[in-house]
Write an enzyme that holds these catalytic residues in place. Structure first.
Site, PDB file in Angstrom:
ATOM      1  N   LEU A 105      39.966  37.195  39.397  1.00 51.35           N
ATOM      2  CA  LEU A 105      39.361  37.535  39.099  1.00 51.35           C
ATOM      3  C   LEU A 105      39.929  38.853  37.752  1.00 51.35           C
ATOM      4  CD1 LEU A 105      37.216  38.105  42.507  1.00 51.35           C
ATOM      5  CD2 LEU A 105      36.899  36.947  40.068  1.00 51.35           C
ATOM      6  N   ASP A 106      38.826  38.972  37.102  1.00 49.65           N
ATOM      7  CA  ASP A 106      39.575  41.169  36.118  1.00 49.65           C
ATOM      8  C   ASP A 106      40.142  41.918  37.074  1.00 49.65           C
ATOM      9  OD1 ASP A 106      39.129  38.781  33.838  1.00 49.65           O
ATOM     10  OD2 ASP A 106      36.929  39.867  33.783  1.00 49.65           O
ATOM     11  N   LEU A 107      40.871  42.584  36.623  1.00 50.99           N
ATOM     12  CA  LEU A 107      41.301  43.567  37.269  1.00 50.99           C
ATOM     13  C   LEU A 107      39.910  45.091  37.674  1.00 50.99           C
ATOM     14  CD1 LEU A 107      44.044  45.604  37.950  1.00 50.99           C
ATOM     15  CD2 LEU A 107      43.502  46.552  35.442  1.00 50.99           C
ATOM     16  N   LYS A 191      32.421  38.397  30.467  1.00 48.69           N
ATOM     17  CA  LYS A 191      31.927  39.418  29.642  1.00 48.69           C
ATOM     18  C   LYS A 191      31.754  39.475  28.254  1.00 48.69           C
ATOM     19  CE  LYS A 191      34.822  42.399  32.406  1.00 48.69           C
ATOM     20  NZ  LYS A 191      36.400  42.265  32.975  1.00 48.69           N
TER      21      LYS A 191
END
Ligand code: URA
Length: 240
Positions: A105-107, A191
């Site tokens: 998962l992204d930061l 995104k």
């Protein structure tokens, strides 16, 4: 993550430093047990969870482990990082060894993250074309409308990879709130999909992977082991 499968004579030779000719003699004399059975075949495949004993001494004995973690925002999906806390740092020190991430998962994303020491399982899950569904709750900067539903279902073209995304599900939950279901995992996929509408994602939370839903009572940073049933269910959904 490599799947570590080696043939038996090579495995023993690498582990002990004994040359392979000698290892073959040891095998012929029945000095090696693999998963409790006397091993004679030099070509027997040894996987990362094969239990191997030589003269009663353990050469390898790994237990597969599978963990559900509630990843908080601001923690990086990596095993090491110079700048940020990693998801591994959130686990008890004596529990971290050998674990890696099955699908990042992204930061600045939160939610369900799986960790394991089983390379085959994680590779199956996190391959871009694994086919395992992943469900996300997404908060957007601007209002969304029905147009998004069709665009997500049709797929969105990503210039960089030169591919069209697989059909994705989008449910409108509120003026700026959506539930998105993907069956692939491309870099910053959600995104970038909303980026096509110039609609920035403010919050992104993964609620489920396959039929495994993040426990409602697991607070950000907390984790628990998966049950054997959960592991098998997720494994069965790979490649659907
Ligand atoms: N899509 C994204 O853009 N980020 C994630 O963390 C997961 C899916």
């Amino acid at each position: 993550m490599q799947s570590r499968v080696a043939r038996l004579d090579r495995f023993i030779s690498v582990q002990t430093g004994i040359n392979r000719k000698h290892v073959r003699l040891m095998l012929a004399r029945g000095r090696v047990l693999v998963d409790g059975v006397q091993a004679k075949d030099i070509q027997q495949p040894i996987g990362e969870f094969s239990r191997v004993l030589l003269d009663g001494q353990v050469l390898q004995a790994n237990t597969p482990r599978y963990v559900m973690l509630h990843k908080p925002v601001g923690v990086v999906s990596a095993t090491r990082d110079d700048e940020h806390r990693t998801v591994i740092d959130l686990l008890q020190a004596d529990y971290r060894h050998g674990l890696h991430i099955a699908g990042r998962l992204d930061l600045n994303s939160s939610g369900l993250l799986l960790l394991t020491n089983d390379g085959r399982w994680s590779r199956g899950l996190s391959a871009p074309d694994s086919g395992v569904s992943k469900r996300y709750r997404v908060t957007l900067a601007n209002p969304i409308d029905e147009e998004y539903i069709q665009a997500f279902a049709d797929g969105i073209y990503f210039d960089y990879e030169g591919i069209c995304t697989r059909p994705a599900g989008l449910r409108i939950l509120g003026e700026r709130l959506a539930e998105v279901t993907l069956t692939e995992g491309r870099y910053h996929q959600i995104k970038r999909m909303f980026g096509r509408f110039r609609n920035p994602v403010l919050e992104l939370h993964r609620c489920a992977i396959g039929n495994l839903t993040l426990d409602a009572d697991l607070l950000p940073g907390q984790s628990r082991e998966l049950t054997a049933w959960e592991v098998a269910c997720i494994g069965a959904s790979i490649g659907d």
